[in-house]
Design a protein around this motif. Structure first.
Motif, PDB file in Angstrom:
ATOM      1  N   ILE A 139      12.070 -10.459  40.908  1.00  0.00           N
ATOM      2  CA  ILE A 139      10.870  -9.707  41.259  1.00  0.00           C
ATOM      3  C   ILE A 139      11.045  -8.970  42.579  1.00  0.00           C
ATOM      4  CG2 ILE A 139       8.405  -9.911  41.795  1.00  0.00           C
ATOM      5  CD1 ILE A 139       8.303 -12.310  39.948  1.00  0.00           C
ATOM      6  N   PHE A 140      11.775  -9.592  43.535  1.00  0.00           N
ATOM      7  CA  PHE A 140      11.933  -9.011  44.863  1.00  0.00           C
ATOM      8  C   PHE A 140      13.170  -8.118  44.876  1.00  0.00           C
ATOM      9  CE2 PHE A 140       9.457 -12.827  45.535  1.00  0.00           C
ATOM     10  CZ  PHE A 140       8.481 -12.409  46.434  1.00  0.00           C
ATOM     11  N   PRO A 141      13.001  -6.831  45.115  1.00  0.00           N
ATOM     12  CA  PRO A 141      14.161  -5.920  45.085  1.00  0.00           C
ATOM     13  C   PRO A 141      15.089  -6.106  46.287  1.00  0.00           C
ATOM     14  CG  PRO A 141      12.189  -4.733  45.758  1.00  0.00           C
ATOM     15  CD  PRO A 141      11.743  -6.114  45.376  1.00  0.00           C
ATOM     16  N   VAL A 142      14.549  -6.535  47.408  1.00  0.00           N
ATOM     17  CA  VAL A 142      15.359  -6.683  48.628  1.00  0.00           C
ATOM     18  C   VAL A 142      15.694  -8.152  48.820  1.00  0.00           C
ATOM     19  CG1 VAL A 142      15.451  -6.310  51.112  1.00  0.00           C
ATOM     20  CG2 VAL A 142      14.213  -4.682  49.639  1.00  0.00           C
ATOM     21  N   GLN A 143      16.988  -8.431  48.914  1.00  0.00           N
ATOM     22  CA  GLN A 143      17.440  -9.797  49.089  1.00  0.00           C
ATOM     23  C   GLN A 143      17.850 -10.016  50.552  1.00  0.00           C
ATOM     24  OE1 GLN A 143      17.184 -12.006  46.598  1.00  0.00           O
ATOM     25  NE2 GLN A 143      16.329 -10.341  45.355  1.00  0.00           N
ATOM     26  N   GLY A 144      17.728 -11.249  51.006  1.00  0.00           N
ATOM     27  CA  GLY A 144      18.084 -11.590  52.381  1.00  0.00           C
ATOM     28  C   GLY A 144      17.521 -12.948  52.720  1.00  0.00           C
ATOM     29  N   ALA A 145      17.738 -13.356  53.969  1.00  0.00           N
ATOM     30  CA  ALA A 145      17.295 -14.680  54.395  1.00  0.00           C
ATOM     31  C   ALA A 145      15.773 -14.797  54.339  1.00  0.00           C
ATOM     32  CB  ALA A 145      17.805 -14.957  55.803  1.00  0.00           C
ATOM     33  N   ARG A 146      15.072 -13.737  54.775  1.00  0.00           N
ATOM     34  CA  ARG A 146      13.613 -13.782  54.776  1.00  0.00           C
ATOM     35  C   ARG A 146      13.073 -13.831  53.347  1.00  0.00           C
ATOM     36  NH1 ARG A 146      10.933  -9.417  58.662  1.00  0.00           N
ATOM     37  NH2 ARG A 146       9.136 -10.646  57.961  1.00  0.00           N
ATOM     38  N   THR A 147      13.742 -13.094  52.450  1.00  0.00           N
ATOM     39  CA  THR A 147      13.316 -13.126  51.044  1.00  0.00           C
ATOM     40  C   THR A 147      13.535 -14.506  50.443  1.00  0.00           C
ATOM     41  OG1 THR A 147      13.869 -10.784  50.774  1.00  0.00           O
ATOM     42  CG2 THR A 147      13.657 -12.095  48.769  1.00  0.00           C
ATOM     43  N   ALA A 148      14.679 -15.121  50.726  1.00  0.00           N
ATOM     44  CA  ALA A 148      14.972 -16.458  50.213  1.00  0.00           C
ATOM     45  C   ALA A 148      13.962 -17.471  50.737  1.00  0.00           C
ATOM     46  CB  ALA A 148      16.389 -16.854  50.592  1.00  0.00           C
ATOM     47  N   ALA A 149      13.593 -17.343  52.010  1.00  0.00           N
ATOM     48  CA  ALA A 149      12.614 -18.265  52.582  1.00  0.00           C
ATOM     49  C   ALA A 149      11.244 -18.089  51.924  1.00  0.00           C
ATOM     50  CB  ALA A 149      12.522 -18.045  54.097  1.00  0.00           C
ATOM     51  N   LEU A 150      10.875 -16.829  51.673  1.00  0.00           N
ATOM     52  CA  LEU A 150       9.595 -16.563  51.023  1.00  0.00           C
ATOM     53  C   LEU A 150       9.577 -17.120  49.604  1.00  0.00           C
ATOM     54  CD1 LEU A 150       6.820 -15.220  50.965  1.00  0.00           C
ATOM     55  CD2 LEU A 150       7.943 -13.077  50.310  1.00  0.00           C
TER      56      LEU A 150
END
Length: 261
Positions: A139-150
């Motif tokens: 669902i989330f197009p942008v991946q990263g540490a903040r996305t993983a935490a969310l």
């Protein structure tokens, strides 16, 4: 509702028994004699001023629908290949709710496992499975540490919500626990034609069961019989019940629709 299903069933059966007894009583009563005007004919005595009426043949009461008091066995068989529906599935905004009693009989150990697996929330959690991180990642197009935490925060929150809902709204017999809807269909929502077609084909009813309750009709020592009452939308969930019977061949299933309720 003001009465439980068990009380409604008892009231219906008692009323039918009283009506049947009254019908037999009326059928056995003699017809009172009464005087009627005679119509003279050439073959009759003109002084004949009265006749005794012939007793008309009493028609028997119309039989009740067979399903009203009959428990139908549910026979398992090999799972059929999916078929294309010949007509749109039945999905009314205001369905007719039909009362049923399901009885399951079998060995104590097997029946105990079945009852444990049959319990569920009684509801369908529409939308993507937000307890699975891989589903949320798409669902989330942008991946990263903040996305993983969310994603992790959403997953943990949803798991707590699901656990709380399961504990507060658990029902003893849940179609989705025994014949689960695939996640890809759940994600479409209840208004999707594909969802409605799946429900009609695999459950035989358009919505989850309502007012599901165990019936305390068997003695506490009898652990080989279990009965549960429920209301289903528009029709008896034959498709789901046959699938369940197929997956549990050591158990005997029978369902009693109550069309008179």
């Amino acid at each position: 509702m003001p009465e439980t299903i068990a009380e409604i069933i008892a009231d219906v059966d008692a009323m039918v028994a009283r009506l049947e007894a009254y019908r037999k009583e009326l059928e056995a009563r003699p017809v009172a004699h009464s005087y009627i005007e005679a119509v003279s004919t050439d073959e009759e005595d003109p002084e004949n001023g009265f006749r005794l009426p012939n007793r008309p043949t009493l028609l028997r009461h119309a039989p009740r629908p067979p399903a009203s008091g009959t428990a139908f066995p549910i026979l398992g068989s090999g799972l059929a290949e999916p078929e294309t529906l010949s007509a749109p599935p039945l999905f009314s905004p205001q369905p007719d709710w039909l009362a049923h009693v399901l009885t399951v009989t079998g060995p104590e150990a097997v029946l105990g496992r079945f009852r444990a697996e049959a319990a569920g929330t009684g509801r369908l959690l529409w939308g993507p499975d937000v307890t699975a991180p891989e589903d949320l990642s798409r669902i989330f197009p942008v991946q990263g540490a903040r996305t993983a935490a969310l994603i992790n925060e959403i997953v943990q929150s949803q798991k707590l919500l699901v656990a709380r809902e399961a504990g507060s709204g658990s029902v003893p017999f849940d179609l989705n626990a025994l014949c689960p809807m695939p996640l890809d269909v759940l994600s479409l929502g209840p208004g999707s034609p594909a969802t409605q077609a799946w429900l009609w084909q695999h459950w035989g009813t358009s919505r989850p069961l309502q007012q599901v309750e165990s019936i305390d009709g068997h003695s506490k020592e009898d652990t080989t019989h279990w009965s549960v009452s429920f209301w289903s939308a528009d029709w008896t969930p034959w498709a789901a019940l046959q699938t369940i019977a197929t997956h549990w061949p050591d158990l005997i299933f029978s369902v009693r629709p109550l069309y008179d309720v």
